[in-house]
Design a protein around this motif. Structure first.
Motif, PDB file in Angstrom:
ATOM      1  N   ASP A 194      49.951  44.081  57.932  1.00  0.00           N
ATOM      2  CA  ASP A 194      48.844  43.689  57.054  1.00  0.00           C
ATOM      3  C   ASP A 194      48.699  44.684  55.911  1.00  0.00           C
ATOM      4  N   ASP A 195      48.872  45.960  56.223  1.00  0.00           N
ATOM      5  CA  ASP A 195      48.799  46.969  55.172  1.00  0.00           C
ATOM      6  C   ASP A 195      49.903  46.760  54.144  1.00  0.00           C
ATOM      7  N   VAL A 196      51.098  46.388  54.604  1.00  0.00           N
ATOM      8  CA  VAL A 196      52.216  46.141  53.685  1.00  0.00           C
ATOM      9  C   VAL A 196      51.894  44.960  52.774  1.00  0.00           C
ATOM     10  N   HIS A 197      51.392  43.864  53.374  1.00  0.00           N
ATOM     11  CA  HIS A 197      51.023  42.703  52.551  1.00  0.00           C
ATOM     12  C   HIS A 197      49.913  43.057  51.570  1.00  0.00           C
ATOM     13  N   HIS A 198      48.975  43.865  52.011  1.00  0.00           N
ATOM     14  CA  HIS A 198      47.887  44.259  51.115  1.00  0.00           C
ATOM     15  C   HIS A 198      48.435  45.038  49.916  1.00  0.00           C
ATOM     16  N   VAL A 199      49.373  45.930  50.145  1.00  0.00           N
ATOM     17  CA  VAL A 199      49.973  46.688  49.042  1.00  0.00           C
ATOM     18  C   VAL A 199      50.690  45.743  48.083  1.00  0.00           C
ATOM     19  N   CYS A 200      51.429  44.765  48.660  1.00  0.00           N
ATOM     20  CA  CYS A 200      52.143  43.798  47.800  1.00  0.00           C
ATOM     21  C   CYS A 200      51.147  42.964  46.983  1.00  0.00           C
ATOM     22  N   ASP A 201      50.077  42.468  47.623  1.00  0.00           N
ATOM     23  CA  ASP A 201      49.074  41.661  46.916  1.00  0.00           C
ATOM     24  C   ASP A 201      48.406  42.478  45.808  1.00  0.00           C
ATOM     25  N   GLU A 202      48.135  43.736  46.109  1.00  0.00           N
ATOM     26  CA  GLU A 202      47.481  44.584  45.123  1.00  0.00           C
ATOM     27  C   GLU A 202      48.395  44.832  43.926  1.00  0.00           C
ATOM     28  N   ALA A 203      49.679  45.030  44.192  1.00  0.00           N
ATOM     29  CA  ALA A 203      50.620  45.242  43.093  1.00  0.00           C
ATOM     30  C   ALA A 203      50.744  43.979  42.244  1.00  0.00           C
ATOM     31  N   GLU A 204      50.782  42.820  42.898  1.00  0.00           N
ATOM     32  CA  GLU A 204      50.876  41.565  42.148  1.00  0.00           C
ATOM     33  C   GLU A 204      49.610  41.325  41.328  1.00  0.00           C
ATOM     34  N   HIS A 205      48.451  41.595  41.947  1.00  0.00           N
ATOM     35  CA  HIS A 205      47.189  41.417  41.235  1.00  0.00           C
ATOM     36  C   HIS A 205      47.105  42.329  40.014  1.00  0.00           C
ATOM     37  N   ASN A 206      47.515  43.567  40.149  1.00  0.00           N
ATOM     38  CA  ASN A 206      47.473  44.496  39.027  1.00  0.00           C
ATOM     39  C   ASN A 206      48.382  44.064  37.888  1.00  0.00           C
ATOM     40  N   SER A 207      49.427  43.316  38.205  1.00  0.00           N
ATOM     41  CA  SER A 207      50.335  42.858  37.155  1.00  0.00           C
ATOM     42  C   SER A 207      49.793  41.626  36.438  1.00  0.00           C
ATOM     43  N   LEU A 208      49.054  40.757  37.129  1.00  0.00           N
ATOM     44  CA  LEU A 208      48.653  39.469  36.571  1.00  0.00           C
ATOM     45  C   LEU A 208      47.206  39.427  36.078  1.00  0.00           C
ATOM     46  N   ARG A 209      46.472  40.515  36.269  1.00  0.00           N
ATOM     47  CA  ARG A 209      45.049  40.454  35.932  1.00  0.00           C
ATOM     48  C   ARG A 209      44.776  40.578  34.433  1.00  0.00           C
ATOM     49  N   TRP A 210      45.765  40.972  33.655  1.00  0.00           N
ATOM     50  CA  TRP A 210      45.544  41.177  32.243  1.00  0.00           C
ATOM     51  C   TRP A 210      45.627  39.860  31.475  1.00  0.00           C
ATOM     52  N   GLU A 211      45.077  39.904  30.268  1.00  0.00           N
ATOM     53  CA  GLU A 211      45.155  38.707  29.407  1.00  0.00           C
ATOM     54  C   GLU A 211      46.603  38.345  29.157  1.00  0.00           C
ATOM     55  N   HIS A 212      47.404  39.331  28.988  1.00  0.00           N
ATOM     56  CA  HIS A 212      48.847  39.103  28.879  1.00  0.00           C
ATOM     57  C   HIS A 212      49.498  39.742  30.105  1.00  0.00           C
ATOM     58  N   PRO A 213      49.673  38.946  31.168  1.00  0.00           N
ATOM     59  CA  PRO A 213      50.163  39.499  32.456  1.00  0.00           C
ATOM     60  C   PRO A 213      51.496  40.215  32.298  1.00  0.00           C
ATOM     61  N   LEU A 214      51.646  41.253  33.140  1.00  0.00           N
ATOM     62  CA  LEU A 214      52.905  41.983  33.210  1.00  0.00           C
ATOM     63  C   LEU A 214      53.782  41.386  34.314  1.00  0.00           C
ATOM     64  N   PRO A 215      55.061  41.606  34.228  1.00  0.00           N
ATOM     65  CA  PRO A 215      55.927  41.104  35.314  1.00  0.00           C
ATOM     66  C   PRO A 215      55.555  41.765  36.644  1.00  0.00           C
ATOM     67  N   VAL A 216      55.556  40.964  37.679  1.00  0.00           N
ATOM     68  CA  VAL A 216      55.308  41.505  39.022  1.00  0.00           C
ATOM     69  C   VAL A 216      56.502  42.371  39.419  1.00  0.00           C
ATOM     70  N   PRO A 217      56.280  43.561  39.938  1.00  0.00           N
ATOM     71  CA  PRO A 217      57.416  44.420  40.319  1.00  0.00           C
ATOM     72  C   PRO A 217      58.367  43.699  41.273  1.00  0.00           C
ATOM     73  N   GLU A 218      59.621  43.986  41.071  1.00  0.00           N
ATOM     74  CA  GLU A 218      60.643  43.309  41.870  1.00  0.00           C
ATOM     75  C   GLU A 218      60.477  43.589  43.364  1.00  0.00           C
ATOM     76  N   TRP A 219      60.076  44.784  43.675  1.00  0.00           N
ATOM     77  CA  TRP A 219      60.026  45.155  45.092  1.00  0.00           C
ATOM     78  C   TRP A 219      59.000  44.358  45.873  1.00  0.00           C
ATOM     79  N   VAL A 220      58.007  43.748  45.168  1.00  0.00           N
ATOM     80  CA  VAL A 220      56.959  43.009  45.876  1.00  0.00           C
ATOM     81  C   VAL A 220      57.565  41.864  46.678  1.00  0.00           C
ATOM     82  N   ALA A 221      58.399  41.061  46.052  1.00  0.00           N
ATOM     83  CA  ALA A 221      58.998  39.923  46.742  1.00  0.00           C
ATOM     84  C   ALA A 221      59.922  40.394  47.865  1.00  0.00           C
ATOM     85  N   VAL A 222      60.673  41.451  47.589  1.00  0.00           N
ATOM     86  CA  VAL A 222      61.610  41.949  48.608  1.00  0.00           C
ATOM     87  C   VAL A 222      60.860  42.460  49.829  1.00  0.00           C
TER      88      VAL A 222
END
Length: 295
Positions: A194-222
């Motif tokens: 659960d902690d691992v998924h939380h870290v992945c969700d947080e990284a994805e959220h930090n990338s997409l929360r901007w008006e112009h979203p940033l690419p989600v880090p590659e390691w998130v999916a892996v």
């Protein structure tokens, strides 16, 4: 011959048993014997009589007597008594020597038996010591017996002292019965996932929360695939490349083969003139081995 003349008597008194025994030993050595055999008894007797006669001829004149015949008779009696006493003493000494010899033989036999027992015990102890040593470690570790090596000493060096064993047992007793159950281990594993998924969700959220979203880090999916057990075993987990695309509102991805992030970000700015909700997306690309093209 007068009765007052006595100088020769002192000479007779000095003729002791040892002198006779020495004379007899000389005769035995002359014949190469240690004692007189029965077959030589007559010859021995003849030689003894001849020797006694020669001694008597030398001494009779110094023996006090009334005449020569009496002097010779007294001398003969004295010599006979001396010879008899000497033989008795020699027989007693010989018996004592033989007894000592027999005792020495018995002692030697006992010592031989004791030595055999000691050698047998030594061999048995050697075998037991070898078994103990090679039970501690194989021959490859402690070696063989040689002038430069003792496997017993090597095995002893490898044995943990009893005090250290007791200490280790005490340490082990502190944790005995405190091992987690399977359910507890599964719960802990689930918490960590659960902690691992939380870290992945947080990284994805930090990338997409901007008006112009940033690419989600590659390691998130892996990492998500690995946490969910979705990665096939034996798969090459190294990415060959990352491609960037632009997703428009209908879900289509445009220009999805671009690997230059800066180039695609610049293109996204232009696309938003037509599609304000367009976002930058990425994917990991893994290429297979090259094969011959078919015509």
């Amino acid at each position: 011959m007068t009765a007052e003349y006595r100088p020769g008597l002192r000479g007779v008194e000095r003729l002791n048993a040892k002198s006779v025994a020495d004379a007899e030993a000389t005769h035995l050595r002359r014949h190469g014997l240690s004692e007189w055999p029965e077959t030589m008894a007559p010859q021995r007797e003849t030689e003894s009589v001849a020797a006694r006669k020669r001694i008597a001829d030398l001494l009779w004149y110094s023996v006090p007597s009334s005449d020569d015949t009496e002097a010779k008779s007294i001398t003969a009696d004295l010599l006979d008594n001396l010879i008899a006493a000497t033989r008795d003493e020699s027989a007693a000494e010989l018996a004592a020597v033989r007894a000592e010899r027999d005792e020495a033989r018995k002692l030697n036999a006992a010592l031989d038996r004791s030595l055999d027992d000691v050698i047998k015990d030594r061999d048995e102890y050697h075998e037991v010591a070898d078994k103990l040593a090679y039970a501690v470690a194989p021959e490859e570790v402690i070696g063989e017996h040689s002038s430069m090596n003792c496997p017993w000493d090597n095995a002893l060096d490898l044995i943990t002292p009893m005090a250290e064993v007791d200490r280790l047992r005490d340490d082990l007793a502190k944790y005995a019965g405190q091992e987690p159950t399977v359910a507890e281990e599964m719960a802990e594993l689930a918490r960590r996932l659960d902690d691992v998924h939380h870290v992945c969700d947080e990284a994805e959220h930090n990338s997409l929360r901007w008006e112009h979203p940033l690419p989600v880090p590659e390691w998130v999916a892996v990492v998500r695939e690995a946490a969910d057990g979705m990665r096939p075993p034996g798969e090459d987990r190294r990415a060959d490349a990352i491609q960037y695309g632009i997703r428009i509102p209908d879900g289509s991805v445009l220009n999805g083969t671009v690997t230059d992030l800066v180039e695609q970000q610049e293109r996204l700015v232009r696309y938003r003139d037509c599609y304000p909700e367009a976002v930058l997306v990425q994917r990991t690309v893994r290429h297979g081995a090259w094969t011959e093209a078919t015509s």
